[in-house]
Design a protein around this motif. Structure first.
Motif, PDB file in Angstrom:
ATOM      1  N   GLU A  23      -1.631   3.292   8.909  1.00 16.72           N
ATOM      2  CA  GLU A  23      -2.748   2.472   8.420  1.00 16.72           C
ATOM      3  C   GLU A  23      -2.920   1.215   9.267  1.00 16.72           C
ATOM      4  O   GLU A  23      -4.034   0.760   9.509  1.00 16.72           O
ATOM      5  CB  GLU A  23      -2.529   2.083   6.949  1.00 16.72           C
ATOM      6  N   HIS A  35       0.829  -1.198   0.000  1.00 18.34           N
ATOM      7  CA  HIS A  35       0.000   0.000   0.000  1.00 18.34           C
ATOM      8  C   HIS A  35       0.871   1.259   0.000  1.00 18.34           C
ATOM      9  O   HIS A  35       2.015   1.219   0.449  1.00 18.34           O
ATOM     10  CB  HIS A  35      -0.888  -0.011   1.248  1.00 18.34           C
ATOM     11  N   GLN A  55     -16.497  -1.381  -5.471  1.00 19.45           N
ATOM     12  CA  GLN A  55     -15.595  -1.552  -4.331  1.00 19.45           C
ATOM     13  C   GLN A  55     -16.102  -2.594  -3.321  1.00 19.45           C
ATOM     14  O   GLN A  55     -15.341  -3.463  -2.872  1.00 19.45           O
ATOM     15  CB  GLN A  55     -15.404  -0.202  -3.627  1.00 19.45           C
ATOM     16  N   SER A  89      -4.703   2.173  12.440  1.00 16.58           N
ATOM     17  CA  SER A  89      -6.099   2.594  12.277  1.00 16.58           C
ATOM     18  C   SER A  89      -6.941   1.508  11.602  1.00 16.58           C
ATOM     19  O   SER A  89      -8.048   1.766  11.143  1.00 16.58           O
ATOM     20  CB  SER A  89      -6.157   3.909  11.494  1.00 16.58           C
ATOM     21  N   ARG A 117      -8.736  -3.669   7.270  1.00 14.46           N
ATOM     22  CA  ARG A 117     -10.175  -3.935   7.178  1.00 14.46           C
ATOM     23  C   ARG A 117     -10.867  -2.971   6.218  1.00 14.46           C
ATOM     24  O   ARG A 117     -12.047  -3.109   5.943  1.00 14.46           O
ATOM     25  CB  ARG A 117     -10.838  -3.770   8.550  1.00 14.46           C
ATOM     26  N   ARG A 118     -10.166  -1.935   5.752  1.00 11.02           N
ATOM     27  CA  ARG A 118     -10.784  -0.871   4.968  1.00 11.02           C
ATOM     28  C   ARG A 118     -11.156  -1.413   3.570  1.00 11.02           C
ATOM     29  O   ARG A 118     -10.299  -1.900   2.834  1.00 11.02           O
ATOM     30  CB  ARG A 118      -9.808   0.291   4.826  1.00 11.02           C
ATOM     31  N   PRO A 119     -12.441  -1.313   3.196  1.00 15.02           N
ATOM     32  CA  PRO A 119     -12.872  -1.857   1.903  1.00 15.02           C
ATOM     33  C   PRO A 119     -12.074  -1.293   0.721  1.00 15.02           C
ATOM     34  O   PRO A 119     -11.740  -2.030  -0.205  1.00 15.02           O
ATOM     35  CB  PRO A 119     -14.344  -1.443   1.814  1.00 15.02           C
ATOM     36  N   SER A 120     -11.743   0.013   0.775  1.00 16.69           N
ATOM     37  CA  SER A 120     -11.027   0.598  -0.363  1.00 16.69           C
ATOM     38  C   SER A 120      -9.650  -0.036  -0.515  1.00 16.69           C
ATOM     39  O   SER A 120      -9.213  -0.343  -1.630  1.00 16.69           O
ATOM     40  CB  SER A 120     -10.909   2.116  -0.197  1.00 16.69           C
ATOM     41  N   ILE A 121      -8.956  -0.272   0.597  1.00 19.04           N
ATOM     42  CA  ILE A 121      -7.618  -0.877   0.532  1.00 19.04           C
ATOM     43  C   ILE A 121      -7.714  -2.324   0.047  1.00 19.04           C
ATOM     44  O   ILE A 121      -6.933  -2.763  -0.801  1.00 19.04           O
ATOM     45  CB  ILE A 121      -6.911  -0.786   1.909  1.00 19.04           C
ATOM     46  N   GLY A 166      -6.334  -0.352   8.777  1.00 19.60           N
ATOM     47  CA  GLY A 166      -6.372  -0.289   7.311  1.00 19.60           C
ATOM     48  C   GLY A 166      -6.619  -1.630   6.650  1.00 19.60           C
ATOM     49  O   GLY A 166      -7.171  -1.689   5.551  1.00 19.60           O
ATOM     50  N   ALA A 184     -14.070  -5.859  -2.254  1.00 17.18           N
ATOM     51  CA  ALA A 184     -13.613  -6.003  -0.871  1.00 17.18           C
ATOM     52  C   ALA A 184     -14.094  -7.327  -0.307  1.00 17.18           C
ATOM     53  O   ALA A 184     -13.394  -7.999   0.461  1.00 17.18           O
ATOM     54  CB  ALA A 184     -14.126  -4.840  -0.031  1.00 17.18           C
ATOM     55  N   SER A 193      -6.383  -9.574   3.773  1.00 20.05           N
ATOM     56  CA  SER A 193      -5.956  -8.654   4.844  1.00 20.05           C
ATOM     57  C   SER A 193      -4.728  -9.183   5.586  1.00 20.05           C
ATOM     58  O   SER A 193      -3.952  -8.394   6.121  1.00 20.05           O
ATOM     59  CB  SER A 193      -7.105  -8.365   5.806  1.00 20.05           C
TER      60      SER A 193
END
Lengths: 253, 253
Positions: free
Chosen positions: A97, A26, A75, A100, A104-108, A102, A79, A88
């Protein structure tokens, strides 16, 4: 988890392992990251899904094909697939990230999946990437109804009523509450011939109408469960189940 | 002109000639038309151009890659390529479209080109379609400046001034004329340090600002033709030439 585990889940073994590593990196982790691969993978994914839909739904017109495709590559859908693959566990994120959440973040998750597909395309060519994508999407494509997926509740309600030769619903704003910056709209949806009236609230008139339409559709399906329009009922029911994107992947398991 | 001529120009010979015929058939001609093939071809084109740009511009980030790609696959660019290929001679249009000059319509030309690419993909596979697309696009890609293509005049002017370490321009609405439904805006663009002021009119504030920026950029380039920012000047000049999409293809001949 090792890269080999991920390769096994993907059904693809990289010749150049550093491409996979790059795809998992990332931008918060380093300047050399997966963003260019994501650009490539997004396209490859689009073409592979287009091809899958083109062949599977031979009678669907291009407008419907586009709607279905948009729903399968959005997205939330990506995800979801990334989660199934356990992506993940493999992400290379920067410290911020990581802290916080990151991973789990759908965009990532969605972007990383696209980057991996781009990396497979670079590593093995289009056919290999397409094979991986088809394997990921075939169960999903089997579980969807191309006539309804991606349509909003108002459209579905309208189509359901038309299939039953009933008049269209009426929507009325019955109240607004709150100050200008935090207004709440209350909307009623009436289906006169079925004696159905529901009310729903939302932060915009549009949002309230959609919620009201969803509730009215449920009542209408209960009131008109079978008969000549059995197919339409089945479709609307399937679509209602698919309202949450996660349902697409769950159906596909 | 015969199908063989078109195949020669494309550099691809169809195994299944009826696919090419279908790709040339507009919806005004028959219900069995090229719209599904266009859906497929649009994707294949996107992937092939993405791949071309990815390899050619190894240092461009994904945002710039997207901007360049959008510019190369937009309707005007496709219609231009279609014209070069002489597609209008091969279109199968309905009577209405024939009479109203549909064979010149950019949307029909662009859509038909996409449909042909989709047909090649179906007929010969991705690699064959990609080869045709690369052959069509390689001269175009050589002629563009990836730093400027697709950027608007205000952005180009801003980047030019920054490259010369000059302050940003100011835009002022100096007058509006006409009734609400047909208003004309007059906008001034000032570059204080170069003593440049131009005025331009447009149907919206945005349109007038863009025209003013284009004129101011020309004057700024004349005032600052060389020096430390030679590269930026060259870029801005090239971009100005490419304002009309037709120039892309002409450069490429």
């Amino acid at each position: 988890m090792s890269a080999a585990t991920l390769e096994a889940v993907l059904g693809y073994c990289f010749q150049n392992k550093s491409l996979l590593e790059l795809a998992l990196t990332h931008r918060s982790h380093s300047a050399r990251n997966n963003e260019r691969l994501e650009f490539l993978g997004d396209s490859v994914l689009g073409t592979s899904v287009s091809s899958l839909l083109f062949h599977r739904f031979a009678k669907l017109n291009e407008g419907d094909l586009s709607r279905v495709r948009a729903n399968l590559v959005k997205q939330a859908a990506l995800a979801d697939i990334a989660q199934r693959l356990g992506l993940s566990e493999h992400l290379r994120l920067g410290e911020g990230e990581l802290k916080s959440g990151g991973f789990r973040r759908p965009s990532i998750l969605a972007d990383t999946l696209e980057a991996i597909l781009g990396a497979i395309y670079l590593d093995g060519g289009f056919e290999k990437a397409q094979a991986v994508i088809h394997q990921l999407y075939e169960p999903i494509v089997k579980s969807i109804d191309p006539q309804t997926i991606g349509k909003d509740a108002k459209t579905l309600l309208q189509e359901f009523l038309q299939a039953h030769k009933l008049a269209l619903p009426t929507y009325t704003v019955v109240a607004t509450h709150g100050a200008a910056h935090s207004q709440q709209f209350e909307v009623a949806c009436d289906i006169a011939e079925l004696d159905i009236q529901v009310q729903a609230a939302g932060a915009s008139r549009r949002a309230a109408e959609q919620t009201a339409a969803r509730q009215a559709l449920e009542k209408a399906m209960a009131a008109k469960p079978a008969g000549g329009a059995r197919k339409a009922v089945k479709r609307a029911r399937k679509a209602a189940q698919l309202t949450l994107p996660v349902a697409v992947a769950q159906d596909a398991r």
